[in-house]
Design a protein around this motif. Sequence first.
Motif, mmCIF file in Angstrom:
data_model
loop_
_atom_site.group_PDB
_atom_site.id
_atom_site.type_symbol
_atom_site.label_atom_id
_atom_site.label_comp_id
_atom_site.label_asym_id
_atom_site.label_seq_id
_atom_site.Cartn_x
_atom_site.Cartn_y
_atom_site.Cartn_z
ATOM 1 N N GLY A 9 0.270 -9.873 -0.851
ATOM 2 C CA GLY A 9 0.766 -10.319 0.439
ATOM 3 C C GLY A 9 -0.331 -10.151 1.460
ATOM 4 O O GLY A 9 -1.298 -9.828 1.376
ATOM 5 N N GLY A 10 0.076 -10.741 2.552
ATOM 6 C CA GLY A 10 -0.838 -10.720 3.874
ATOM 7 C C GLY A 10 -1.643 -9.520 4.310
ATOM 8 O O GLY A 10 -2.854 -9.562 4.617
ATOM 9 N N SER A 11 -0.851 -8.431 4.548
ATOM 10 C CA SER A 11 -1.537 -7.156 4.676
ATOM 11 C C SER A 11 -2.529 -6.619 3.624
ATOM 12 O O SER A 11 -3.384 -6.122 4.047
ATOM 13 N N TRP A 208 2.295 -7.030 -4.846
ATOM 14 C CA TRP A 208 1.728 -6.119 -4.080
ATOM 15 C C TRP A 208 1.798 -6.247 -2.448
ATOM 16 O O TRP A 208 1.535 -7.161 -2.217
ATOM 17 N N THR A 209 2.295 -5.137 -2.014
ATOM 18 C CA THR A 209 2.418 -5.158 -0.380
ATOM 19 C C THR A 209 2.074 -4.091 0.299
ATOM 20 O O THR A 209 1.065 -3.247 -0.259
ATOM 21 N N ASP A 210 2.665 -3.739 1.478
ATOM 22 C CA ASP A 210 2.105 -2.671 2.174
ATOM 23 C C ASP A 210 3.076 -1.323 2.237
ATOM 24 O O ASP A 210 2.845 -0.547 3.148
ATOM 25 N N VAL A 211 4.017 -1.550 1.282
ATOM 26 C CA VAL A 211 5.043 -0.223 1.300
ATOM 27 C C VAL A 211 5.122 0.151 -0.266
ATOM 28 O O VAL A 211 4.771 -0.767 -1.169
ATOM 29 N N GLY A 213 7.377 -0.077 -2.628
ATOM 30 C CA GLY A 213 8.575 -0.432 -3.250
ATOM 31 C C GLY A 213 9.417 -0.836 -2.117
ATOM 32 O O GLY A 213 9.189 -0.605 -1.161
ATOM 33 N N PHE A 214 10.848 -1.016 -2.661
ATOM 34 C CA PHE A 214 11.796 -1.429 -1.886
ATOM 35 C C PHE A 214 12.379 -0.085 -1.480
ATOM 36 O O PHE A 214 12.762 0.729 -2.206
ATOM 37 N N ASP A 218 15.466 -0.742 5.854
ATOM 38 C CA ASP A 218 14.482 -1.127 6.754
ATOM 39 C C ASP A 218 13.686 0.085 7.186
ATOM 40 O O ASP A 218 14.303 0.652 8.121
ATOM 41 N N ARG A 220 11.700 -0.123 9.636
ATOM 42 C CA ARG A 220 11.748 -0.268 10.970
ATOM 43 C C ARG A 220 13.047 0.442 11.735
ATOM 44 O O ARG A 220 13.161 0.331 12.756
ATOM 45 N N ALA A 244 16.362 -7.885 4.088
ATOM 46 C CA ALA A 244 15.173 -6.915 3.633
ATOM 47 C C ALA A 244 14.115 -7.691 3.317
ATOM 48 O O ALA A 244 13.984 -8.147 2.287
HETATM 49 P P1 ADP Z 1 3.720 -9.051 2.415
HETATM 50 O O1 ADP Z 1 2.802 -9.613 3.478
HETATM 51 O O2 ADP Z 1 2.996 -8.197 1.523
HETATM 52 O O3 ADP Z 1 4.424 -10.073 1.811
HETATM 53 P P2 ADP Z 1 6.055 -8.444 4.126
HETATM 54 O O4 ADP Z 1 5.881 -8.323 5.397
HETATM 55 O O5 ADP Z 1 6.522 -9.728 3.789
HETATM 56 O O6 ADP Z 1 4.741 -8.055 3.091
HETATM 57 O O7 ADP Z 1 7.120 -7.305 3.407
HETATM 58 C C1 ADP Z 1 6.703 -5.791 3.635
HETATM 59 C C2 ADP Z 1 7.502 -5.295 4.855
HETATM 60 O O8 ADP Z 1 8.881 -5.365 4.534
HETATM 61 C C3 ADP Z 1 7.271 -3.946 4.977
HETATM 62 O O9 ADP Z 1 6.080 -3.752 5.595
HETATM 63 C C4 ADP Z 1 8.473 -3.493 5.841
HETATM 64 O O10 ADP Z 1 8.477 -3.414 6.994
HETATM 65 C C5 ADP Z 1 9.537 -4.551 5.531
HETATM 66 N N1 ADP Z 1 10.853 -4.158 4.887
HETATM 67 C C6 ADP Z 1 11.965 -4.614 5.330
HETATM 68 N N2 ADP Z 1 12.829 -3.943 4.908
HETATM 69 C C7 ADP Z 1 12.506 -3.316 3.969
HETATM 70 C C8 ADP Z 1 12.983 -2.562 2.791
HETATM 71 N N3 ADP Z 1 14.179 -2.371 2.503
HETATM 72 N N4 ADP Z 1 12.018 -1.973 2.116
HETATM 73 C C9 ADP Z 1 10.930 -1.863 2.211
HETATM 74 N N5 ADP Z 1 10.108 -2.715 3.255
HETATM 75 C C10 ADP Z 1 11.147 -3.523 3.790
#
Ligand code: ADP
Length: 443
Positions: A9-11, A208-211, A213-214, A218, A220, A244
């Motif tokens: 992903g972007g981050s 692959w992202t910045d958290v 997993g799911f 949220d 936030r 989500a």
């Molecule tokens: P990427 O740029 O890697 O595609 P996104 O910004 O699209 O990343 O998605 C990751 C973000 O989704 C996380 O940083 C988090 O703030 C948000 N998010 C919202 N709901 C959830 C959830 N249920 N579990 C994890 N992350 C979530």
Amino acid sequence: MQTKVVKFGGSSLADAHQFVKVANIIKSDPSRRYVVPSAPGKRFPKDTKVTDMLYACYDVAARGGEFSDMFEAIVERYVQIVKELGLKIEDRILREFSTIRMSFLARAGRDYAASRGEYLNGIILAEYLGFSFVDAAEVIFFGEDGKLKLTETCKAVKERLEQVGNAVIPGFYGSMPNDTVKTFSRGGSDITGSIVAAAVNADLYENWTDVSGFFVTDPRIVPDPEPIKTITYRELRELAYMGAGVFHEDAIFPARQAGIPINIKNTNRPEDDGTMITETASDDSSPYVITGIAGKKGFVTVTIEKDMMNAELGFGRRVLEAFENNGVSFEHMPSGIDTMSIIVHKDEFEAKEDKIIKAIQTTTNPDKIDIDRDVALMAVVGRGMRAQRGTAARIFAALAHAKVNVKMIDQGSSELNVIVGVREEDFETSVKAVYDIFVVQKL
Ligand code: ADP
Ligand code: ASP
Ligand code: MG
């Protein structure tokens, strides 16, 4: 050897430092052969994603405005990455930018503009990894109706990737029959990753992202929520559709049809297991009755009342036609004996409101139409809910305890989810209340 398709992903690709992490992840496992990058995202919370910079810059260019400074800021993002990675392709990137500038002047379209974010990131990542670069416009196809042509696309991706051992395929876009570029909706690189995984019949699609997993909800809204270990495609679809944001709601289908599991992973903590998404999961693989909570603001409820509505044949159809004929799709439709409510997206509805209301009035002659513009929807999703009696009752007890007034309830026929409508200002409180009873208190 196994084959994995990996999407970043972007981050994960926001700057050179992140590129190094990504390359380490890829190089640590030779089965990570096909890589789908997004455009550079935010480097810090107040930063702007390159995709947003491109949209804004193109909008100025398309109005005939002066866009040089905005354009240079985008060039700078890429040049910095290339320089810091020590790559010798600065000239090539600058040449690409002069083509892009000319295309902006020639009004090549917003989709073309936005797609350049992943296109350029793909070129840089391919160079850095020593992988082949495959332009998504050459292998991902949309039809005249703007819908993805999955079969044709999978065939083209497969044929192309069979010729190379490793490749980078930029996310987010493909091409129309007339060769113009079209993007998916925002967050659509997830879809590209899923398509590539299906096309090469991968053993695993890693996203692959910045958290890590799911999460159950949220982060936030609820700080540091519990991660979900395993989730089914269907549960994920419900949660993703309801907001989500971690995985694009449409990205599930290609991988699911091909039976490919998806693993959501954290680029900044690669050692964490993340979340596995599979066709089935046993009820006891989750420590909670529910799997997740998601939701969105920005809905409107249109309630139509008419005495003896139930006896009037075709009443519901005529109401729905009023929406359909104006191109507005509905989300939910809870109904009583003499009332029927239609829940729609506020922005879509308000653009056509007068026409829709007029059509309902002429075709159904109702006693009353009420419009409530202050609706948020919360979805509580879980495969464990079917077996557990009283889940809905516990959700409502938690909301009552938090002093939230419930406007609407809809239990999906799959018994996989309960959708609750609340006032927008009660949305966060509602999510926290449900999280608290099912996850913190484990009731
Ligand atoms: P990427 O740029 O890697 O595609 P996104 O910004 O699209 O990343 O998605 C990751 C973000 O989704 C996380 O940083 C988090 O703030 C948000 N998010 C919202 N709901 C959830 C959830 N249920 N579990 C994890 N992350 C979530
Ligand atoms: N870069 C695109 C966006 O910001 C696509 C993606 O990140 O998946 O929406
Ligand atoms: Mg995303």
